[in-house]
Design a protein around this motif. Structure first.
Motif, PDB file in Angstrom:
ATOM      1  N   ARG A  61      84.045 -46.273 -41.399  1.00 57.15           N
ATOM      2  CA  ARG A  61      83.718 -47.802 -41.025  1.00 57.15           C
ATOM      3  C   ARG A  61      84.629 -48.799 -41.960  1.00 57.15           C
ATOM      4  O   ARG A  61      85.040 -49.685 -41.068  1.00 57.15           O
ATOM      5  CB  ARG A  61      82.489 -48.052 -41.335  1.00 57.15           C
ATOM      6  N   LEU A  62      84.887 -48.474 -43.045  1.00 53.71           N
ATOM      7  CA  LEU A  62      86.215 -49.422 -43.751  1.00 53.71           C
ATOM      8  C   LEU A  62      87.157 -49.265 -43.222  1.00 53.71           C
ATOM      9  O   LEU A  62      87.884 -50.421 -43.272  1.00 53.71           O
ATOM     10  CB  LEU A  62      85.934 -48.933 -45.181  1.00 53.71           C
ATOM     11  N   PHE A 115      73.791 -47.915 -46.206  1.00 56.53           N
ATOM     12  CA  PHE A 115      73.762 -47.069 -47.213  1.00 56.53           C
ATOM     13  C   PHE A 115      73.739 -47.549 -48.393  1.00 56.53           C
ATOM     14  O   PHE A 115      73.828 -48.719 -48.822  1.00 56.53           O
ATOM     15  CB  PHE A 115      75.139 -46.313 -46.820  1.00 56.53           C
ATOM     16  N   VAL A 116      72.934 -46.762 -49.180  1.00 55.05           N
ATOM     17  CA  VAL A 116      72.763 -47.471 -50.645  1.00 55.05           C
ATOM     18  C   VAL A 116      73.202 -46.071 -51.530  1.00 55.05           C
ATOM     19  O   VAL A 116      73.064 -44.952 -51.551  1.00 55.05           O
ATOM     20  CB  VAL A 116      71.264 -47.399 -51.202  1.00 55.05           C
ATOM     21  N   THR A 117      74.552 -46.514 -52.604  1.00 53.50           N
ATOM     22  CA  THR A 117      75.170 -45.513 -53.043  1.00 53.50           C
ATOM     23  C   THR A 117      75.412 -46.074 -54.380  1.00 53.50           C
ATOM     24  O   THR A 117      75.368 -47.110 -54.895  1.00 53.50           O
ATOM     25  CB  THR A 117      76.641 -45.230 -52.439  1.00 53.50           C
ATOM     26  N   VAL A 134      74.584 -51.739 -51.979  1.00 53.07           N
ATOM     27  CA  VAL A 134      74.086 -51.825 -50.944  1.00 53.07           C
ATOM     28  C   VAL A 134      75.163 -51.964 -49.718  1.00 53.07           C
ATOM     29  O   VAL A 134      75.640 -53.155 -49.855  1.00 53.07           O
ATOM     30  CB  VAL A 134      72.695 -52.517 -50.692  1.00 53.07           C
ATOM     31  N   TRP A 135      75.471 -51.284 -48.845  1.00 54.41           N
ATOM     32  CA  TRP A 135      76.513 -51.336 -47.662  1.00 54.41           C
ATOM     33  C   TRP A 135      75.658 -51.557 -46.460  1.00 54.41           C
ATOM     34  O   TRP A 135      74.951 -50.887 -46.095  1.00 54.41           O
ATOM     35  CB  TRP A 135      77.320 -50.163 -47.536  1.00 54.41           C
ATOM     36  N   GLU A 175      82.235 -56.176 -39.856  1.00 53.06           N
ATOM     37  CA  GLU A 175      82.227 -56.814 -41.137  1.00 53.06           C
ATOM     38  C   GLU A 175      81.189 -55.933 -41.922  1.00 53.06           C
ATOM     39  O   GLU A 175      80.149 -55.177 -41.483  1.00 53.06           O
ATOM     40  CB  GLU A 175      81.594 -58.220 -41.075  1.00 53.06           C
ATOM     41  N   CYS A 176      81.464 -55.954 -43.362  1.00 53.05           N
ATOM     42  CA  CYS A 176      80.490 -55.177 -44.276  1.00 53.05           C
ATOM     43  C   CYS A 176      80.050 -56.158 -44.920  1.00 53.05           C
ATOM     44  O   CYS A 176      80.776 -56.872 -45.896  1.00 53.05           O
ATOM     45  CB  CYS A 176      81.234 -54.173 -44.805  1.00 53.05           C
ATOM     46  N   LEU A 177      78.732 -56.453 -45.297  1.00 49.28           N
ATOM     47  CA  LEU A 177      78.126 -56.939 -46.279  1.00 49.28           C
ATOM     48  C   LEU A 177      77.715 -56.251 -47.597  1.00 49.28           C
ATOM     49  O   LEU A 177      77.040 -55.097 -47.493  1.00 49.28           O
ATOM     50  CB  LEU A 177      76.692 -57.705 -45.866  1.00 49.28           C
ATOM     51  N   LEU A 178      78.716 -56.434 -48.803  1.00 49.37           N
ATOM     52  CA  LEU A 178      78.363 -55.602 -49.913  1.00 49.37           C
ATOM     53  C   LEU A 178      77.467 -56.368 -50.912  1.00 49.37           C
ATOM     54  O   LEU A 178      77.611 -57.655 -51.294  1.00 49.37           O
ATOM     55  CB  LEU A 178      79.618 -55.188 -50.562  1.00 49.37           C
ATOM     56  N   SER A 179      76.479 -55.746 -51.317  1.00 48.69           N
ATOM     57  CA  SER A 179      75.497 -56.229 -52.400  1.00 48.69           C
ATOM     58  C   SER A 179      75.068 -55.213 -53.325  1.00 48.69           C
ATOM     59  O   SER A 179      75.351 -54.098 -53.127  1.00 48.69           O
ATOM     60  CB  SER A 179      74.196 -56.801 -51.662  1.00 48.69           C
TER      61      SER A 179
END
Length: 473
Positions: free
Chosen positions: A116-117, A128-130, A154-155, A161-165
């Motif tokens: 996806r990236l 995903f949570v990694t 958390v992806w 778009e990817c929201l990264l937290s």
């Protein structure tokens, strides 16, 4: 049985036979994957994953979505060796700590994240949570995430778009346009790579959830602690590659099929602590560091023999292959072993000794210790063969395979015994008696009689077995 002629020792692989070997390996891995997928449906197995059970189900759902929308990318995930290794570790019987579960889950998810990236998958949403560091083993890459806080990442992928937290961090998440650009807070770097073996060299065995180490208690210090300087793994395995290419190139043919990665277990405390491990056909080989490339050539032959046996053997050939009772002295281990362990030891050390005989003109064998190790492993093989002769229940096919090993053993016997002197002979018998005592002290064993130390008689029995049982070939 396919590849019957290649059972005892590696034979050359033509393009056609290499393709057949790869297909056999793929069929075994896909069968194992089907079994693991069935386990995912069992609540009691998923229960051991705690809160990560839902994450695993979500990850596999994403993979199965790819089967419909991007089958080539789905195959990359489902058919790669790391998927079965990591799932097997997660769902296997051995306990796995929460932190390691999270690492294994992250490494499983890494390929789906990378796809996806890089914009290879754009449809639908995915979560995903990694951990912050992931190993994308199918592509030989490592992912590192920079960002605030210390929790897991958390992806949330949605379209382009990817929201990264970050778990536990109250600040806003980072929105990353896809495909990934160079200034993003996610870096993707290649793993160290062996150009000769054409595999990654992993320096963190925890990424697989396997340490590869066995308990080394009781191994004496040989005096080299603090002064011994083993070679970097990339250097010693490159030397091993060239040694095998010169002495026994067929081993390299099989390595192309079976060896997916090398795992560096680091430098042990002294020369006496040397360990190699593998975990089935097509799995990485774990190696402690050594000071001589020939030692790693031996270790790789040893582990590739284990992998070849698991690939080629129809276990029904030996009636006690699946008997798990640890009631035998194995010359290669200090704990009582099931009969399968005796099979594996004989099969692997026959090949190690073949390599040593091919290398007999090298300068290493001017040293007494190298010749003693050759004699030691040969007599251990004689013990193993006699144990199998007395306790195994082979089918006609199994007798043919056992006859192949008996023939190799009897052919090696005069070549190896001539390197021994009286001092070696006495030193080995002293060691073997002590070994019998150590193993027997750990539990009852059935092959601890003095008769199992009759080396000449065992060699005669091997020659006779070749003549009689080998006739079925």
């Amino acid at each position: 049985m396919q590849f019957q002629d290649a059972f005892t020792f590696p034979t050359p692989l033509s393009p056609e036979t290499e393709a057949s070997a790869r297909e056999l390996l793929r069929a075994q891995q896909m069968g194992q994957l089907d079994l693991l997928m069935g386990w995912v449906q069992q609540p009691e197995r998923l229960g051991k994953l705690g809160g990560c059970a839902t994450e695993l189900q979500s990850l596999l759902s994403e993979a199965f979505e790819l089967v419909e929308r991007a089958p080539a990318l789905a195959r990359e995930f489902l058919e790669h060796w790391s998927t079965t290794v990591l799932l097997g570790r997660l769902l296997g019987p051995a306990a796995v700590g929460p932190g390691l579960i999270q690492c294994l889950m992250g490494n499983l998810a890494s390929l789906l994240i990378v796809q996806r990236l890089r914009g290879e998958v754009t449809h639908g949403e995915a979560f995903f949570v990694t951990p912050r560091t992931l190993y994308c083993l199918p592509r030989g890459e490592r992912l590192d995430v920079r960002g605030p806080g210390e929790g897991r990442v958390v992806w949330h992928f949605s379209g382009a778009e990817c929201l990264l937290s970050v778990e536990g961090h109250s600040g806003p998440g980072l929105r990353i346009p896809l495909p990934l650009m160079g200034d993003a807070p996610v870096s993707i770097q290649p793993l160290p790579w062996s150009e000769t073996w054409n595999v990654p060299v992993l320096d963190d065995s925890e990424m697989l959830g396997i340490t590869g180490r066995r308990d080394q208690a009781g191994i004496p210090d040989d005096g080299s602690t603090g002064t011994w300087r083993p070679m970097p793994l990339l250097q010693s395995t490159e030397e091993a590659f060239h040694i095998l290419g010169k002495l026994w190139p067929e081993v390299l043919d099989w390595a192309r099929v079976l060896l997916p990665a090398l795992v560096d277990m680091g430098g042990p405390e002294n020369r006496s602590v040397r360990c190699s491990s593998s975990y089935g056909a097509g799995t990485p080989v774990f190696l402690t560091r050594v000071a001589n490339g020939l030692e790693h050539a031996e270790d790789l032959v040893h582990e590739l023999q284990h992998e070849r046996m698991y690939l080629l053997l129809d276990s029904r050939a030996f009636g006690r292959w699946d008997d798990s009772r640890p009631e035998f002295v194995s010359a290669y281990r200090t704990d009582p072993r099931p009969l399968r362990g005796v099979h594996l030891g004989l099969h692997s050390f026959l090949a190690v000794n073949r390599l040593r005989l091919l290398a007999l003109d090298r300068p290493e064998f001017k040293q007494r210790e190298w010749r003693f190790q050759l004699l030691k492993s040969h007599r251990c093989n004689l013990l193993s063969f006699r144990t199998l002769l007395d306790f195994e229940r082979p089918t006609p096919e199994g007798r043919v395979l056992l006859a192949q090993m008996a023939q190799a053993l009897s052919e090696q016997h005069p070549l190896i015994e001539r390197v021994a002197d009286a001092d070696m002979d006495q030193a080995f018998d002293t060691w073997m008696k002590q070994h019998f005592s150590r193993v027997a002290a750990s539990g009852p064993v059935v092959n601890d009689a003095e008769t199992y130390m009759g080396w000449r008689e065992a060699a005669v029995l091997a020659a006779r077995y070749t003549q009689h049982a080998g006739g079925a070939a």
